[in-house]
Write a protein that holds these residues in place. Structure first.
Motif, PDB file in Angstrom:
ATOM      1  N   ARG A 115       0.848  -1.153   0.087  1.00 50.51           N
ATOM      2  CA  ARG A 115      -0.017  -0.060  -0.088  1.00 50.51           C
ATOM      3  C   ARG A 115       0.955   1.298  -0.177  1.00 50.51           C
ATOM      4  O   ARG A 115       0.436   2.531  -0.712  1.00 50.51           O
ATOM      5  CB  ARG A 115      -0.966  -0.060   1.230  1.00 50.51           C
ATOM      6  N   ARG A 116       2.066   1.009   0.624  1.00 50.81           N
ATOM      7  CA  ARG A 116       2.991   2.391   0.697  1.00 50.81           C
ATOM      8  C   ARG A 116       3.190   3.017  -0.856  1.00 50.81           C
ATOM      9  O   ARG A 116       3.459   4.079  -1.076  1.00 50.81           O
ATOM     10  CB  ARG A 116       4.449   1.949   1.103  1.00 50.81           C
ATOM     11  N   TYR A 119       0.993   5.339  -2.516  1.00 48.58           N
ATOM     12  CA  TYR A 119       0.904   6.836  -1.975  1.00 48.58           C
ATOM     13  C   TYR A 119       2.238   7.624  -2.351  1.00 48.58           C
ATOM     14  O   TYR A 119       3.210   7.086  -2.222  1.00 48.58           O
ATOM     15  CB  TYR A 119       0.786   6.811  -0.364  1.00 48.58           C
ATOM     16  N   LYS A 120       2.166   8.856  -2.581  1.00 51.20           N
ATOM     17  CA  LYS A 120       3.367   9.800  -2.626  1.00 51.20           C
ATOM     18  C   LYS A 120       3.784   9.997  -1.278  1.00 51.20           C
ATOM     19  O   LYS A 120       4.970   9.999  -1.119  1.00 51.20           O
ATOM     20  CB  LYS A 120       2.810  11.188  -3.385  1.00 51.20           C
ATOM     21  N   ASN A 121       3.050  10.296  -0.333  1.00 50.01           N
ATOM     22  CA  ASN A 121       3.553  10.181   1.188  1.00 50.01           C
ATOM     23  C   ASN A 121       2.630   9.628   2.110  1.00 50.01           C
ATOM     24  O   ASN A 121       1.598  10.066   2.706  1.00 50.01           O
ATOM     25  CB  ASN A 121       3.461  11.809   1.370  1.00 50.01           C
ATOM     26  N   TRP A 122       3.107   8.491   2.405  1.00 52.23           N
ATOM     27  CA  TRP A 122       2.560   7.535   3.320  1.00 52.23           C
ATOM     28  C   TRP A 122       2.276   8.108   4.955  1.00 52.23           C
ATOM     29  O   TRP A 122       1.507   7.726   5.249  1.00 52.23           O
ATOM     30  CB  TRP A 122       3.313   6.221   3.466  1.00 52.23           C
ATOM     31  N   SER A 125      -0.571  10.370   4.783  1.00 51.53           N
ATOM     32  CA  SER A 125      -1.819   9.921   4.090  1.00 51.53           C
ATOM     33  C   SER A 125      -2.804   9.282   5.343  1.00 51.53           C
ATOM     34  O   SER A 125      -2.206   9.315   6.694  1.00 51.53           O
ATOM     35  CB  SER A 125      -1.526   8.960   3.280  1.00 51.53           C
ATOM     36  N   LYS A 126      -4.075   9.105   4.929  1.00 45.66           N
ATOM     37  CA  LYS A 126      -4.931   8.488   6.044  1.00 45.66           C
ATOM     38  C   LYS A 126      -4.706   6.926   6.110  1.00 45.66           C
ATOM     39  O   LYS A 126      -5.633   6.395   6.790  1.00 45.66           O
ATOM     40  CB  LYS A 126      -6.180   8.918   5.854  1.00 45.66           C
ATOM     41  N   LYS A 127      -3.904   6.464   5.092  1.00 50.29           N
ATOM     42  CA  LYS A 127      -3.681   5.007   4.976  1.00 50.29           C
ATOM     43  C   LYS A 127      -5.055   4.216   4.703  1.00 50.29           C
ATOM     44  O   LYS A 127      -5.296   3.089   5.405  1.00 50.29           O
ATOM     45  CB  LYS A 127      -2.996   4.577   6.264  1.00 50.29           C
ATOM     46  N   ALA A 129      -6.350   2.981   1.767  1.00 51.25           N
ATOM     47  CA  ALA A 129      -6.256   2.333   0.625  1.00 51.25           C
ATOM     48  C   ALA A 129      -6.803   1.107   0.424  1.00 51.25           C
ATOM     49  O   ALA A 129      -6.104   0.279   1.473  1.00 51.25           O
ATOM     50  CB  ALA A 129      -4.949   2.265  -0.056  1.00 51.25           C
ATOM     51  N   LYS A 176       8.758   0.935   0.365  1.00 47.31           N
ATOM     52  CA  LYS A 176       7.840   0.692  -0.748  1.00 47.31           C
ATOM     53  C   LYS A 176       8.216  -0.680  -1.623  1.00 47.31           C
ATOM     54  O   LYS A 176       9.072  -0.814  -2.200  1.00 47.31           O
ATOM     55  CB  LYS A 176       7.747   1.918  -1.989  1.00 47.31           C
TER      56      LYS A 176
END
Length: 389
Positions: A115-116, A119-122, A125-127, A129, A176
């Motif tokens: 999942r990382r 995302y551009k910025n894990w 983010s709200k995580k 996905a 990632k």
């Protein structure tokens, strides 16, 4: 009008134009082996990470060859291949303009390293996905998931799994995962989908796909060399020593007319960091994690692993599964490489030869390398003053 005194073939191949930095940084499979539905379903590719090189001594078993029943030294590359995890399946239908994606089904539980990558910025983010997607497995007993799998079975001719590497098992300082599609060959569409679903959230090891003595293709990105002149980039000859304004040049870049420079004339520019597929690399050995005698042979019974003294230069230790292939592979150390089953049906004797390794070198790759193991070094040097206290 001037002319050249001697004819010569052109310098450099035009088959790799344009010579520009690739957009496919992790290697992309453009073709898969031909699907034979008579066989059992199996995966056709894997991803590994370039560790380094060493050399081996092997016996040649090729009747009629000059070196038959003699020993040769071969350079080999070691590629670390930690198990991959299957997280989805995608079905393709054939159209007049090529393959078209019909639908994709993902597994219920997806790891953070997968999942990382989304995302551009894990960190910020709200995580979230795939959290709503996972609820489909609970709703009506996963009826919607089964419906999509049935659609793939009914309409699709090409089925591929979505798998990711486990970079947390390596010391690469990245979090990632590298994600790729791997085509399933063998069996009909229904068998392919059942095979893929059975692999959901499970680890796939490299020895379940490749075996010793097999020919494989290695796909990756070459080492970048920046902006280079024509001599390094195209291999043109240097001009005579007394040449005015430099000699690593092309003397004539074309005639007066047509009044423009042809695309076939060597020019300075980007060299390296190109996407390349290298075919027919023979697997000499497949090593397992935790096998402390993975580099022992019948002729060399020394208990040793594949990591040389002091580790591979610019890489470190190999602690996971690994593959040893003949010769070099593209790219710098730590670069992700794709290993693919060969596209060819092999019949040549040197392709079908059984490899008999006599010795695998594990001496230091940083210096001249006198010792194969730490025990051998300690035995030779004796008690050291630095180790007495």
């Amino acid at each position: 009008m001037s002319h050249r005194k001697f004819e010569a073939p052109r310098s450099g191949s035009l088959g790799f134009l344009p010579k520009k930095r690739t957009k496919r940084h992790f290697g992309r499979i453009r073709s898969y082996p031909v699907d034979d539905q008579a066989g059992a379903p199996h995966l056709t590719a894997f991803r590994g990470y370039k560790s380094g090189m060493t050399h081996v001594v092997r016996g040649v078993d090729r009747p009629g060859a000059l070196m038959h029943k003699r020993e040769v030294v071969d350079a080999v590359s070691v590629i670390e291949t930690p198990p991959m995890v299957v997280v989805g399946v995608v079905g393709y239908v054939e159209t007049p303009s090529g393959l078209r994606t019909l639908t994709t089904v993902f597994a219920e539980h997806l790891s953070d390293e997968f999942r990382r990558r989304l995302y551009k910025n894990w960190y910020k983010s709200k995580k979230k996905a795939y959290t709503k997607y996972a609820q489909k497995y609970q709703k009506d007993g996963g009826a919607e998931i089964e419906q999509e799998l049935d659609r793939i079975k009914k309409f699709c001719s090409v089925v591929r799994v979505i798998a990711h590497t486990q970079v947390k098992k390596l010391n690469l300082r990245i979090k990632k995962a590298h994600i790729m599609e791997i085509q399933i060959n063998g069996g009909d569409a229904a068998a392919k989908v059942d095979f893929a679903k059975a692999l959901f959230e499970k680890e796939v090891t490299v020895d379940s796909i490749f075996t010793k003595d097999e020919q494989i293709d290695v796909i990756g990105v070459t080492k970048g060399r920046g902006y280079e002149g024509v001599t390094a980039r195209w291999g043109v000859s240097r001009l005579p020593r007394k040449t005015h304004r430099g000699l690593r040049k092309v003397a004539c870049i074309g005639s007066w007319h047509p009044a423009r420079v042809s695309t076939t004339v060597p020019r300075a520019g980007q060299d390296g960091y190109f996407h390349r597929t290298e075919m027919n690399k023979k697997i000499y050995r497949v090593g397992k994690k935790g096998d402390e005698s993975s580099c022992s042979t019948a002729a060399d019974l020394t208990k040793k692993g594949v990591t040389p003294m002091g580790g591979f230069v610019r890489y470190g230790e190999v602690n996971e599964d690994w593959v040893m292939v003949k010769g070099c592979v593209v790219g710098v150390k730590k670069r992700p490489l794709v290993l693919r089953k060969s596209l060819m049906k092999h019949s040549k004797r040197h392709h079908l030869e059984t490899i008999d390794l006599k010795f695998i070198d594990t001496s230091s790759k940083l210096g001249h390398g006198r010792f194969q193991t730490a025990e051998e070094k300690a035995k030779f040097l004796g008690p050291l003053a630095s180790k007495q206290n």
